[in-house]
Each structure stands twice: as C-alpha cells, then as structure tokens.
Design a protein around this motif. Structure first.
Motif, PDB file in Angstrom:
ATOM      1  N   TYR A 184      -2.027  21.520-128.183  1.00 50.24           N
ATOM      2  CA  TYR A 184      -2.860  20.357-127.838  1.00 50.24           C
ATOM      3  C   TYR A 184      -2.978  20.201-126.321  1.00 50.24           C
ATOM      4  O   TYR A 184      -4.050  19.891-125.788  1.00 50.24           O
ATOM      5  N   MET A 185      -1.875  20.415-125.618  1.00 49.68           N
ATOM      6  CA  MET A 185      -1.900  20.291-124.159  1.00 49.68           C
ATOM      7  C   MET A 185      -2.853  21.306-123.538  1.00 49.68           C
ATOM      8  O   MET A 185      -3.594  20.978-122.598  1.00 49.68           O
ATOM      9  N   SER A 186      -2.868  22.517-124.062  1.00 52.69           N
ATOM     10  CA  SER A 186      -3.678  23.578-123.456  1.00 52.69           C
ATOM     11  C   SER A 186      -5.174  23.324-123.600  1.00 52.69           C
ATOM     12  O   SER A 186      -5.960  23.713-122.736  1.00 52.69           O
ATOM     13  N   LEU A 187      -5.588  22.652-124.691  1.00 55.08           N
ATOM     14  CA  LEU A 187      -7.015  22.461-124.948  1.00 55.08           C
ATOM     15  C   LEU A 187      -7.519  21.059-124.644  1.00 55.08           C
ATOM     16  O   LEU A 187      -8.699  20.881-124.316  1.00 55.08           O
ATOM     17  N   LEU A 188      -6.670  20.054-124.749  1.00 52.92           N
ATOM     18  CA  LEU A 188      -7.126  18.673-124.617  1.00 52.92           C
ATOM     19  C   LEU A 188      -6.807  18.039-123.266  1.00 52.92           C
ATOM     20  O   LEU A 188      -7.546  17.157-122.816  1.00 52.92           O
ATOM     21  N   VAL A 189      -5.726  18.464-122.636  1.00 50.65           N
ATOM     22  CA  VAL A 189      -5.324  17.819-121.379  1.00 50.65           C
ATOM     23  C   VAL A 189      -6.236  18.181-120.201  1.00 50.65           C
ATOM     24  O   VAL A 189      -6.635  17.284-119.444  1.00 50.65           O
ATOM     25  N   PRO A 190      -6.604  19.468-119.988  1.00 53.26           N
ATOM     26  CA  PRO A 190      -7.500  19.765-118.854  1.00 53.26           C
ATOM     27  C   PRO A 190      -8.826  18.999-118.886  1.00 53.26           C
ATOM     28  O   PRO A 190      -9.208  18.400-117.864  1.00 53.26           O
ATOM     29  N   PRO A 191      -9.577  18.966-120.023  1.00 48.16           N
ATOM     30  CA  PRO A 191     -10.819  18.170-120.027  1.00 48.16           C
ATOM     31  C   PRO A 191     -10.588  16.678-119.795  1.00 48.16           C
ATOM     32  O   PRO A 191     -11.464  15.999-119.262  1.00 48.16           O
ATOM     33  N   LEU A 192      -9.406  16.203-120.186  1.00 44.60           N
ATOM     34  CA  LEU A 192      -9.087  14.791-119.991  1.00 44.60           C
ATOM     35  C   LEU A 192      -8.736  14.483-118.542  1.00 44.60           C
ATOM     36  O   LEU A 192      -9.204  13.484-117.965  1.00 44.60           O
ATOM     37  N   MET A 193      -7.933  15.338-117.926  1.00 46.60           N
ATOM     38  CA  MET A 193      -7.360  15.036-116.618  1.00 46.60           C
ATOM     39  C   MET A 193      -8.205  15.524-115.441  1.00 46.60           C
ATOM     40  O   MET A 193      -8.136  14.923-114.358  1.00 46.60           O
ATOM     41  N   ASN A 194      -8.984  16.593-115.605  1.00 44.15           N
ATOM     42  CA  ASN A 194      -9.745  17.137-114.469  1.00 44.15           C
ATOM     43  C   ASN A 194     -10.654  16.106-113.810  1.00 44.15           C
ATOM     44  O   ASN A 194     -10.635  15.957-112.579  1.00 44.15           O
ATOM     45  N   PRO A 195     -11.483  15.367-114.579  1.00 45.76           N
ATOM     46  CA  PRO A 195     -12.331  14.367-113.911  1.00 45.76           C
ATOM     47  C   PRO A 195     -11.527  13.254-113.247  1.00 45.76           C
ATOM     48  O   PRO A 195     -11.932  12.728-112.209  1.00 45.76           O
ATOM     49  N   ILE A 196     -10.382  12.907-113.831  1.00 44.60           N
ATOM     50  CA  ILE A 196      -9.528  11.867-113.235  1.00 44.60           C
ATOM     51  C   ILE A 196      -8.945  12.356-111.915  1.00 44.60           C
ATOM     52  O   ILE A 196      -8.976  11.650-110.897  1.00 44.60           O
ATOM     53  N   VAL A 197      -8.415  13.586-111.916  1.00 43.50           N
ATOM     54  CA  VAL A 197      -7.800  14.147-110.704  1.00 43.50           C
ATOM     55  C   VAL A 197      -8.823  14.245-109.584  1.00 43.50           C
ATOM     56  O   VAL A 197      -8.561  13.820-108.437  1.00 43.50           O
ATOM     57  N   TYR A 198      -9.999  14.785-109.873  1.00 43.01           N
ATOM     58  CA  TYR A 198     -11.007  14.962-108.824  1.00 43.01           C
ATOM     59  C   TYR A 198     -11.578  13.631-108.357  1.00 43.01           C
ATOM     60  O   TYR A 198     -11.923  13.479-107.179  1.00 43.01           O
ATOM     61  N   SER A 199     -11.691  12.663-109.259  1.00 41.06           N
ATOM     62  CA  SER A 199     -12.197  11.339-108.861  1.00 41.06           C
ATOM     63  C   SER A 199     -11.210  10.624-107.948  1.00 41.06           C
ATOM     64  O   SER A 199     -11.607   9.913-107.014  1.00 41.06           O
ATOM     65  N   VAL A 200      -9.931  10.817-108.204  1.00 37.36           N
ATOM     66  CA  VAL A 200      -8.901  10.160-107.396  1.00 37.36           C
ATOM     67  C   VAL A 200      -8.770  10.829-106.025  1.00 37.36           C
ATOM     68  O   VAL A 200      -8.656  10.153-104.993  1.00 37.36           O
ATOM     69  N   LYS A 201      -8.807  12.159-105.989  1.00 44.85           N
ATOM     70  CA  LYS A 201      -8.525  12.884-104.754  1.00 44.85           C
ATOM     71  C   LYS A 201      -9.738  13.056-103.843  1.00 44.85           C
ATOM     72  O   LYS A 201      -9.585  13.236-102.641  1.00 44.85           O
ATOM     73  N   SER A 202     -10.965  13.041-104.410  1.00 45.60           N
ATOM     74  CA  SER A 202     -12.158  13.238-103.586  1.00 45.60           C
ATOM     75  C   SER A 202     -12.737  11.876-103.175  1.00 45.60           C
ATOM     76  O   SER A 202     -13.305  11.164-103.999  1.00 45.60           O
ATOM     77  N   LYS A 203     -12.571  11.524-101.913  1.00 45.67           N
ATOM     78  CA  LYS A 203     -13.052  10.230-101.433  1.00 45.67           C
ATOM     79  C   LYS A 203     -14.563  10.101-101.587  1.00 45.67           C
ATOM     80  O   LYS A 203     -15.083   9.044-101.965  1.00 45.67           O
ATOM     81  N   HIS A 204     -15.269  11.182-101.289  1.00 45.95           N
ATOM     82  CA  HIS A 204     -16.735  11.173-101.369  1.00 45.95           C
ATOM     83  C   HIS A 204     -17.190  10.917-102.801  1.00 45.95           C
ATOM     84  O   HIS A 204     -18.049  10.068-103.065  1.00 45.95           O
ATOM     85  N   LEU A 205     -16.597  11.645-103.728  1.00 45.64           N
ATOM     86  CA  LEU A 205     -16.961  11.492-105.141  1.00 45.64           C
ATOM     87  C   LEU A 205     -16.546  10.121-105.660  1.00 45.64           C
ATOM     88  O   LEU A 205     -17.309   9.461-106.389  1.00 45.64           O
ATOM     89  N   ARG A 206     -15.349   9.688-105.281  1.00 41.17           N
ATOM     90  CA  ARG A 206     -14.865   8.376-105.738  1.00 41.17           C
ATOM     91  C   ARG A 206     -15.767   7.247-105.241  1.00 41.17           C
ATOM     92  O   ARG A 206     -16.081   6.311-105.989  1.00 41.17           O
ATOM     93  N   ALA A 207     -16.214   7.349-104.002  1.00 38.13           N
ATOM     94  CA  ALA A 207     -17.095   6.326-103.443  1.00 38.13           C
ATOM     95  C   ALA A 207     -18.418   6.257-104.197  1.00 38.13           C
ATOM     96  O   ALA A 207     -18.943   5.165-104.459  1.00 38.13           O
ATOM     97  N   ARG A 208     -18.953   7.425-104.573  1.00 38.46           N
ATOM     98  CA  ARG A 208     -20.221   7.455-105.310  1.00 38.46           C
ATOM     99  C   ARG A 208     -20.055   6.869-106.713  1.00 38.46           C
ATOM    100  O   ARG A 208     -20.922   6.148-107.208  1.00 38.46           O
ATOM    101  N   ILE A 209     -18.926   7.164-107.354  1.00 40.49           N
ATOM    102  CA  ILE A 209     -18.675   6.628-108.704  1.00 40.49           C
ATOM    103  C   ILE A 209     -18.547   5.115-108.647  1.00 40.49           C
ATOM    104  O   ILE A 209     -19.127   4.397-109.469  1.00 40.49           O
TER     105      ILE A 209
END
Length: 311
Positions: free
Chosen positions: A280-305
């Motif tokens: 479950y971790m191998s298939l479900l966690v990356p699609p769940l966490m990738n947008p969260i990680v990039y939204s938190v770490k990318s100031k430019h993207l976070r500001a647009r969201i």
C-alpha cells in the motif's frame, strides 16, 4: 470461487486480499482509502491546474512536476478500484484478463514515475551544476521528447509481462497477496516453470527503476560536490533547499519499492501483514504525498495555490 490447491484445475479468477484478520472493520478502513484517494486526485489536479493556468510556472521544473502529477493520477486510478471493491463491497474476485490489464498499467506507471523522477534529478543537476546553459539545454521540445521516450520505454519493458503470464495455466491456490495485481504475485500461481518470467521481471526492474535510481544517485553526488565547492554558506543552503522536495519524492517512491521487491524475491518467511502494508505504501503514498511536499516546499507554487483558493 473458492481457493483451490488442486494442481490440475485452472482457476478462472484470482482472489484479491485485504488485511487478514480485520475483515470486520474493512468498511471503516475503506474510509481511510477513500480519503487518501480524494486527497491524491484533488492534490494532483490542483497542481496541474495551477501549472497550466500560470505562465510564470511554464519552466522545466514545473513541467516535470506536472508529468509527475499526471503519473500519480494514473497510478491512483489504476490501483484504487480493486482496493475499494474489497473494503467497501467485499468484492475479491478478479478475472485473469482484468488482472493482467491492471498489472500492466500499475507496472507501466511505476516505470514512468521512476523516469519522471530521473528527469527531475537532471533538472536539478543542470540548474545547479551548469546554470548558464540550463535554459538552452532543457527546452520545451527537448523535454517533450524525453518524456515521450521514457513513456515508450515503460510501456515496451512492461508489455511482455502480461503476455508471458497469459501463456500459463493457473492451478495452485488462487489467493493473491495484495488488493491489486502484481506480476511477481501472479507468476507464483502458475503450474509451469516460471524462470523466464522471474528473470525477465528482474531484468525489467533493473533496466528501469534500477538504472534510474543509480543515475539519480550519481546526479546528486555531482550536485553535492558542486554545492560544497560554493564558498558562500547562504548560496550553498539555497541550492540544497531546491533539491529537498525532489529528494523527498525519491525516498517516498523508491524506499517501499525496493523493500517490496526484496520481500517478493527473498522474504519467504516475512510477515504477510508487513508485505501488504508495504505494498500500500509503494502505490498509495507517493500520489498522496508528492503534491503536499511540493506545495509546502515551493514558495512560488504555494503562493499561486493560496491565491486561487483565497479569491
């Protein structure tokens, strides 16, 4: 259909597995999976929408991020129907052809995601190691060609897997280890010699994820050497900070993948529950966490969201 052990009987279906011993709480577990699926779909869709509608984000890093989001959407959609079928409706049966189709899409999308992570490593490599030529190297036509090549590589490498499985008769116990179909799980149900499948499966894994992970590692070795040679501590930290999101995505994807591959091939005495959870971790966690990680770490993207949702 009941589980069979008769080696002369060919199974018409496979039986998928939820979490053994927790059948009574499967409906409650389904709420968690539904929530994960909704967050994955919404998160990756928002990433795609923001990147598409904001011209300032039409840069290589964000184009690669959109590729990752599309792949994650596909991976979630290929996996979730059978998972939710088990936990919501106790629908465990899956036909051979449906199982082969699912494993093709799951393994193809895994290979494509691995390729996208490699492209994102190249992006960070050129941005840090050769910043003056960054824009001229990663042009839009070149990015499109690289993406197409890696998609075709994933499809071409994985396509023989269901073809090889289709030639077998399946007559052993027809209960799979997961809530979805995987090549290494299905081939163990075959009556005949599976050495060709086992060897090709290992070859496919090494040619795609193995090679990609090695190139990602080498890219970061050069990146760290370049960054450590910078005199300014502030510039050094700023350069490393641009890599954190990608490193998190790499760890989220490869760590459970490597663990699951080792268990399927060498961990015959491993806990079935651990194997299921790692799957479950191998298939479900990356699609769940990738947008969260990039939204938190990318100031430019976070500001647009924030700008879109605060309007």
């Amino acid at each position: 259909m009941l589980t069979v052990n008769d080696t002369t009987l060919q199974s018409a279906v496979f039986l998928l597995t939820g979490i053994p011993g927790l059948e009574d709480v499967h409906p409650w577990i389904s709420i968690l999976f539904c929530l994960m699926y909704v967050i994955s779909i919404v998160g990756n869709s928002v990433i795609l929408f923001i990147i598409k509608t904001d011209p300032s984000l039409h840069e290589p890093m964000y184009i690669f991020l959109s590729m990752l989001a599309i792949t994650d959407l596909g991976l979630s959609t290929a996996t979730m129907p059978t998972i939710l079928g088990i936990y919501l409706f106790n629908s465990r049966e899956i036909s051979l052809n449906a199982c082969f189709a699912q494993l093709f899409f799951i393994h193809s999308l895994e290979c494509i995601e691995s390729s996208v992570l490699l492209l994102m490593a190249f992006d960070r490599f050129f941005a840090i190691h050769d910043p003056l030529r960054y824009a001229s190297i990663l042009t839009l036509p070149r990015i499109s060609k690289m993406g197409l090549v890696f998609v075709l590589r994933g499809v071409a490498v994985v396509l023989p897997l269901p073809i090889l499985l289709k030639r077998f008769r399946y007559c052993r116990a027809n209960v799979l280890s997961h809530s979805y179909c995987l090549h290494q799980d299905i081939m163990r149900m075959a009556c005949l010699d599976i050495r060709v499948n086992s060897i090709y499966g290992l070859f496919a894994k090494l040619l795609t994820m193995g090679l990609d992970s090695l190139l990602i590692f080498l890219s970061y070795v050069i990146i760290f050497k370049t960054v450590l040679s910078v005199v300014s501590r502030t510039e050094c930290l700023r350069a490393l900070n641009t890599c954190i999101s990608h490193l998190c995505a790499v760890l989220l994807f490869y760590t459970p993948q490597i663990g699951l591959s080792v268990i399927h091939r060498f961990g015959k005495g491993s806990s079935p529950l651990f194997q299921i959870l790692l799957g479950y971790m191998s298939l479900l966690v990356p699609p769940l966490m990738n947008p969260i990680v990039y939204s938190v770490k990318s100031k430019h993207l976070r500001a647009r969201i924030i700008k879109v949702f605060v309007k």
